[in-house]
Design a protein around this motif. Structure first.
Motif, PDB file in Angstrom:
ATOM      1  N   SER A  10     -16.744  11.189   0.049  1.00  0.00           N
ATOM      2  CA  SER A  10     -17.156  11.507   1.144  1.00  0.00           C
ATOM      3  C   SER A  10     -17.409  12.257   2.672  1.00  0.00           C
ATOM      4  O   SER A  10     -18.562  12.833   2.394  1.00  0.00           O
ATOM      5  N   GLN A  11     -18.018  12.277   4.053  1.00  0.00           N
ATOM      6  CA  GLN A  11     -18.557  12.866   4.612  1.00  0.00           C
ATOM      7  C   GLN A  11     -18.425  14.333   4.428  1.00  0.00           C
ATOM      8  O   GLN A  11     -18.936  14.917   4.009  1.00  0.00           O
ATOM      9  N   GLY A  12     -17.334  15.341   4.493  1.00  0.00           N
ATOM     10  CA  GLY A  12     -15.927  15.984   4.194  1.00  0.00           C
ATOM     11  C   GLY A  12     -16.445  16.629   2.823  1.00  0.00           C
ATOM     12  O   GLY A  12     -17.377  17.668   2.515  1.00  0.00           O
ATOM     13  N   ALA A  13     -16.767  15.489   2.012  1.00  0.00           N
ATOM     14  CA  ALA A  13     -17.260  16.291   0.547  1.00  0.00           C
ATOM     15  C   ALA A  13     -18.912  16.953   0.213  1.00  0.00           C
ATOM     16  O   ALA A  13     -18.783  17.497   0.039  1.00  0.00           O
ATOM     17  N   LEU A  14     -20.044  16.006   1.009  1.00  0.00           N
ATOM     18  CA  LEU A  14     -21.002  15.995   1.000  1.00  0.00           C
ATOM     19  C   LEU A  14     -21.157  17.783   1.837  1.00  0.00           C
ATOM     20  O   LEU A  14     -22.098  18.067   1.536  1.00  0.00           O
ATOM     21  N   LYS A  15     -20.481  17.453   2.793  1.00  0.00           N
ATOM     22  CA  LYS A  15     -20.830  18.868   3.831  1.00  0.00           C
ATOM     23  C   LYS A  15     -20.517  19.923   2.788  1.00  0.00           C
ATOM     24  O   LYS A  15     -21.453  20.833   2.524  1.00  0.00           O
ATOM     25  N   SER A  16     -19.469  19.998   2.168  1.00  0.00           N
ATOM     26  CA  SER A  16     -19.495  20.960   1.246  1.00  0.00           C
ATOM     27  C   SER A  16     -20.248  21.011   0.376  1.00  0.00           C
ATOM     28  O   SER A  16     -20.962  22.185  -0.045  1.00  0.00           O
ATOM     29  N   ALA A  17     -20.388  20.158  -0.395  1.00  0.00           N
ATOM     30  CA  ALA A  17     -21.672  20.779  -1.997  1.00  0.00           C
ATOM     31  C   ALA A  17     -22.842  21.258  -0.711  1.00  0.00           C
ATOM     32  O   ALA A  17     -23.455  21.525  -1.919  1.00  0.00           O
ATOM     33  N   LEU A  18     -23.312  20.663  -0.097  1.00  0.00           N
ATOM     34  CA  LEU A  18     -24.775  21.028   0.713  1.00  0.00           C
ATOM     35  C   LEU A  18     -24.869  22.446   1.432  1.00  0.00           C
ATOM     36  O   LEU A  18     -25.621  23.269   1.898  1.00  0.00           O
ATOM     37  N   ASP A  19     -23.311  22.679   2.165  1.00  0.00           N
ATOM     38  CA  ASP A  19     -23.445  23.981   2.621  1.00  0.00           C
ATOM     39  C   ASP A  19     -23.477  25.335   1.150  1.00  0.00           C
ATOM     40  O   ASP A  19     -24.154  26.202   1.032  1.00  0.00           O
ATOM     41  N   LYS A  20     -22.925  24.685  -0.297  1.00  0.00           N
ATOM     42  CA  LYS A  20     -23.271  25.702  -1.451  1.00  0.00           C
ATOM     43  C   LYS A  20     -24.638  25.271  -1.454  1.00  0.00           C
ATOM     44  O   LYS A  20     -24.928  26.531  -2.482  1.00  0.00           O
ATOM     45  N   THR A  21     -25.414  24.890  -1.145  1.00  0.00           N
ATOM     46  CA  THR A  21     -26.666  24.289  -1.739  1.00  0.00           C
ATOM     47  C   THR A  21     -27.446  24.953  -0.899  1.00  0.00           C
ATOM     48  O   THR A  21     -28.887  25.242  -1.792  1.00  0.00           O
ATOM     49  N   LEU A  22     -27.350  25.176   0.560  1.00  0.00           N
ATOM     50  CA  LEU A  22     -28.109  25.347   0.932  1.00  0.00           C
ATOM     51  C   LEU A  22     -28.188  26.747   1.911  1.00  0.00           C
ATOM     52  O   LEU A  22     -27.037  27.328   2.070  1.00  0.00           O
ATOM     53  N   PRO A  23     -28.928  26.982   2.763  1.00  0.00           N
ATOM     54  CA  PRO A  23     -29.114  28.738   2.635  1.00  0.00           C
ATOM     55  C   PRO A  23     -27.946  28.648   4.523  1.00  0.00           C
ATOM     56  O   PRO A  23     -28.528  28.496   5.524  1.00  0.00           O
ATOM     57  N   THR A  24     -26.469  29.302   4.337  1.00  0.00           N
ATOM     58  CA  THR A  24     -26.527  28.636   5.302  1.00  0.00           C
ATOM     59  C   THR A  24     -26.570  29.738   6.698  1.00  0.00           C
ATOM     60  O   THR A  24     -26.432  29.525   7.872  1.00  0.00           O
ATOM     61  N   GLN A  25     -27.056  30.986   6.072  1.00  0.00           N
ATOM     62  CA  GLN A  25     -26.997  31.502   7.146  1.00  0.00           C
ATOM     63  C   GLN A  25     -28.521  31.558   8.347  1.00  0.00           C
ATOM     64  O   GLN A  25     -29.210  31.709   9.801  1.00  0.00           O
ATOM     65  N   LEU A  26     -28.970  30.579   7.770  1.00  0.00           N
ATOM     66  CA  LEU A  26     -30.433  29.459   8.246  1.00  0.00           C
ATOM     67  C   LEU A  26     -30.646  28.146   8.640  1.00  0.00           C
ATOM     68  O   LEU A  26     -30.462  28.163   9.695  1.00  0.00           O
ATOM     69  N   VAL A  27     -29.450  27.677   8.430  1.00  0.00           N
ATOM     70  CA  VAL A  27     -28.741  25.934   9.284  1.00  0.00           C
ATOM     71  C   VAL A  27     -27.074  26.048   9.118  1.00  0.00           C
ATOM     72  O   VAL A  27     -26.189  26.951   8.398  1.00  0.00           O
ATOM     73  N   GLU A  28     -26.953  24.577   9.021  1.00  0.00           N
ATOM     74  CA  GLU A  28     -25.317  24.226   9.474  1.00  0.00           C
ATOM     75  C   GLU A  28     -25.420  23.171   8.951  1.00  0.00           C
ATOM     76  O   GLU A  28     -26.802  22.056   9.686  1.00  0.00           O
ATOM     77  N   THR A  29     -24.249  22.620   8.910  1.00  0.00           N
ATOM     78  CA  THR A  29     -24.178  21.076   8.344  1.00  0.00           C
ATOM     79  C   THR A  29     -22.819  20.742   9.715  1.00  0.00           C
ATOM     80  O   THR A  29     -22.350  21.368   9.483  1.00  0.00           O
TER      81      THR A  29
END
Length: 842
Positions: free
Chosen positions: A223-242
């Motif tokens: 799902s879109q929500g599950a993919l967003k959560s996975a990206l938040d764990k992988t990418l530097p959230t202090q630099l990017v937002e999903t």
């Protein structure tokens, strides 16, 4: 009583038709506005939602706010981040997106699309899920592009053709390698979309090796929500937002709705003005109908009807009339909404495809507005009818306004008018925001006060026309007497026209004064012959300034380059200029020091110097976007304006601190001055680029004038509805007056007044009433224009009041024309009265 009310509605069809028309026009305006904006908003929302079909999660830079000495910036989305996103669990693929302004010229050399809607982007790899190729192949290298099918059709291009385009100034001539289809709402609305391969797009849009956005597609079952959560764990959230695709579509729909709400509010304001003007007609109509039925209503009272029943009877008539008008107005409004959409298409502002949207809210609004407005206008006449004593009414003893009521009315009017003038005058000395609120309140109070005082003002103002009316003999004398016979009715009729002319005159005065002030500002502060910029006011490539400097006949030129910086913990934009020529290109008065820009020596405008406490010779430390700091010296303080202000610094000092330099505009001075030949020479040297505007002072002035003219014409058109309703009001009043004076007109005919004299009498009466309203409206409009101009003058030193005497004269002529046209039917009706029947009529 209900049957009585219905019978009375049917008994006065012709007279009530005016009321129906007045309400119908206002309701049509309201419902047409709602249908149009709902239709456009729905079409854009559906179109934009399609654009997010291939996006499950979008990764964007998280803006780093300015802090301390650090200039705010957006982190870069690199290939490394793209790879991380693509390999995140639950992700099927990731696409890097780059985009920006791209002006495409058609085969006729003209710009395709609508300026800011002319966009460009990148085609991802050899196959892009966002765009389906229908012919040709994907673009490769800097010499190939792909066009959307609608743009290709508009521009006349096919695969293999050479195209002319520009991203930031210089002309490019790549070959069309492919044509694709897209659901992009920008393209559906008439814009253009040009695609390059990714490396070329990154270079052209100043994003070498980086992206504006990364679009991630979810793997099956994720799902879109599950993919967003996975990206938040992988990418530097202090630099990017999903953000999920669903949320993007919702946000886009909200933005579209908010954007349309502004237009909706503006249109509904003018619809409200039309309905407000219609109130006078409705009140006049029901006042006359009640007066004609005084004996009938008194008889009802005598046989047992209560005051409330009489009031309800009249209000029932109003509700029936309002309902009929509302239904007719809704039907007309649907037609107006469809017509506005078609009209935009004929002038080139295409809209996405979609059905005509008629919401339940639109239907309810139309019915409520029509019925409530009519009932409100009829409420006072209904109460007045119920208060007449039965015996007095049956004996034809009409209760005239008492001295006490007249004193009370005039006192209230004077208080409202005085308070309005005081608040408007006070608003002139306030800050811009507070002053606007004060002036709006003052304007409402003053208009109410003048409206209440209009019966008192009618006698002296109409009496002033007596010398002219005497030239028309007995017809003129009778017209003057008739126009003041019922001051309240005359006042209500004139007030309807007064409101429309007040707004039109006030806006005309302000627009003319602003245009003159901007002309003066440009001529006083700019010595350059030409200003070169992108037609969209977007960033201009430094190569344009280099090319201009090398053009034969150019005496001096300077690019104006904007860059953010931090000074004393605050963000300030620096304006980079060519220190060697800026003095020849500007004509700015220096209050302190000298106008010298060179090395670390800068000049600042007076307001900014006062804000920071700087004077000539002061030192300041500037922190650039690249993190480096430099100490600068203020060489001079100049008087800035809306066109030229800020901190001016040498480009040779500023540019080394910029990653991708770009200019706002280039100022140019020719050796032989401005001329048609010099302008043509400059345009040809820049490749006859449709994306670049070469403007002299007159062009700048004409551009301002064109904007004001467009705004005024739009406002004239919107206020025209109120004027049309005002015309109906004059017709209605005259028709009532003729009916009321049937016996009198019959007697005049019997003692020798010809039909021609009767017509002239009614026409002159109409003319006097219309000119009375016109004089009041123009007077108020000039006052409001003067007061608002004084408020603007606090922010614009070159502001000066300009009274457009030609327009004012035209408005008076139009007011007179309203009177002449409105009198045609009533005058003809009065002249055709049978004198014997009229004399014996009771």
């Amino acid at each position: 009583m209900f049957r009585t009310a219905l019978r009375n509605v049917l008994a006065h069809k012709a007279r009530l038709l005016m009321t129906v028309l007045a309400v119908m026009l206002g309701v049509a305006f309201v419902s047409g506005t709602l249908v149009f904006t709902n239709t456009v908003s729905d079409a854009f929302q559906n179109s934009s939602a399609k654009g997010f079909d291939g996006v499950d999660v979008a990764v964007t830079p998280r803006h780093q706010a300015s802090k301390g000495d650090q200039v705010g910036h957006n982190p870069e989305l690199t290939d490394a981040l793209l790879q991380k996103a693509a390999t995140t669990p639950g992700a099927r693929s990731a696409t890097g997106v780059v985009g920006g302004f791209t002006a495409l010229a058609g085969k006729d050399g003209k710009l395709v699309g609508s300026g800011w809607q002319s966009s460009g982007g990148n085609y991802w790899g050899t196959k892009d899920p966002r765009y389906q190729l229908v012919s040709g192949h994907a673009p490769h290298g800097a010499d190939e592009i792909a066009l959307d099918s609608k743009t290709a059709q508009r521009a006349g291009y096919k695969v293999g053709d050479k195209a002319r385009l520009s991203v930031d100034g210089p002309i490019l001539t790549p070959r069309v390698s492919g044509i694709f289809t897209t659901d992009d709402g920008n393209v559906s609305a008439g814009g253009s979309l040009t695609l390059f391969d990714t490396p070329t797009a990154q270079t052209l849009f100043g994003k070498k090796g980086t992206y504006d956005e990364i679009d991630v597609k979810a793997a099956p079952g994720t799902s879109q929500g599950a993919l967003k959560s996975a990206l938040d764990k992988t990418l530097p959230t202090q630099l990017v937002e999903t953000t999920t695709g669903k949320k993007l579509a919702q946000d886009q729909a909200k933005q579209i709705a908010e954007g349309m709400s502004g237009l909706t509010k503006v249109l509904l304001v003018f619809a409200g003005i039309s309905l407000f003007v219609g109130l006078f007609i409705i009140a006049n109509t029901f006042t006359m109908l009640v007066a004609q039925r005084t004996k009938e209503l008194a008889l009802l009272r005598a046989v047992g009807a209560s005051r409330s029943q009489v009031t309800r009877s009249v209000l029932t008539e109003a509700v029936v009339v309002g309902a009929i008008a509302a239904i007719a107005g809704l039907a007309a409004g649907v037609g107006i909404g469809a017509g506005l959409r078609s009209l935009l298409g004929t002038i080139g502002a295409e809209l996405p495809d979609g059905p005509l949207v008629i919401t339940p809210g639109t239907v309810v609004a139309a019915l409520v507005v029509g019925i409530v407005v009519t009932a409100l206008a009829a409420w006072l006449p209904s109460r007045r009818a119920a208060k007449i004593p039965p015996m007095a009414a049956m004996n034809s003893i009409h209760a005239k306004a008492t001295t006490k009521s007249l004193v009370l009315r005039n006192t209230l009017g004077a208080l409202f008018a005085g308070a309005g003038v005081a608040v408007v005058l006070a608003g002139r000395t306030m800050s811009t925001d507070s002053g606007q609120v004060a002036m709006g309140l003052g304007a409402v109070l003053l208009i109410i006060g003048v409206f209440v005082l209009t019966p008192l003002l009618s006698r002296p103002l109409i009496a002033a026309a007596a010398p002219v009316l005497r030239l028309f003999g007995i017809s003129g004398k009778l017209a003057r007497q008739n126009s003041v016979r019922n001051p309240r009715r005359t006042a209500a009729t004139a007030s309807a026209l007064m409101i429309g002319l007040t707004l039109i005159t006030g806006m005309t005065v302000m627009a003319g004064s602003l245009q003159k002030s901007i002309d003066k500002m440009a001529s006083d502060s700019i010595s350059a012959d030409y200003v070169v910029s992108m037609s969209t006011q977007g960033p201009l490539s430094p190569k344009v300034a280099e090319k201009i400097a090398a053009v034969d006949g150019v005496a001096a030129s300077s690019p104006l380059r904007n860059a953010p910086s931090r000074i004393d913990g605050r963000t300030e934009y620096l304006t980079g200029v060519d220190s060697r020529s800026i003095g020849e290109l500007t004509n700015l008065k220096t209050d302190q020091g000298t106008f010298t820009v060179s090395g670390t020596r800068v000049v600042v405008d007076k307001d900014r110097a006062k804000d920071y406490g700087w004077t000539a010779g002061s030192h300041l430390t500037v922190h650039y976007a690249d993190g480096k700091a430099q100490k600068l010296t203020i060489a001079g303080v100049y008087e800035g304006n809306a066109m030229t202000r800020g901190i001016m610094i040498d480009n040779r000092t500023l540019t080394p601190h910029l990653t991708t330099p770009s200019d706002m505009q280039v100022m140019v001075k020719m050796k032989d001055g401005a001329s048609a030949a010099a302008k043509d020479h400059l345009e040809k040297a820049l490749g006859s680029n449709p994306a670049i505007a070469v403007q002299d002072k007159k062009d700048i002035s004409d551009g301002v004038a064109k904007f004001f003219t467009f705004m005024l014409n739009m406002l004239y058109g919107l206020l025209g509805m109120a004027v049309v309703i005002a015309v109906l009001g004059v017709v209605n009043t005259l028709a009532m007056s003729v009916f009321e004076r049937s016996q009198e007109i019959g007697m005049l005919r019997a003692i020798g007044l010809e039909r021609r004299g009767v017509k002239r009498m009614v026409r002159l009466e109409s003319l006097v009433i219309s000119l009375f309203g016109g004089v009041l409206g123009i007077g108020l409009g000039v006052f409001f224009g003067w007061a608002a101009g004084a408020l603007i003058g606090t922010q614009m030193p070159t502001y000066q009041l300009v009274l457009p005497w030609d327009r004012i004269a035209l408005f008076l002529v139009l007011a007179a024309l309203v009177g002449v046209l409105a009198a045609l039917w009533p005058a003809r009706r009065a002249a055709r009265l049978d004198m014997l029947t009229a004399i014996k009529a009771e």
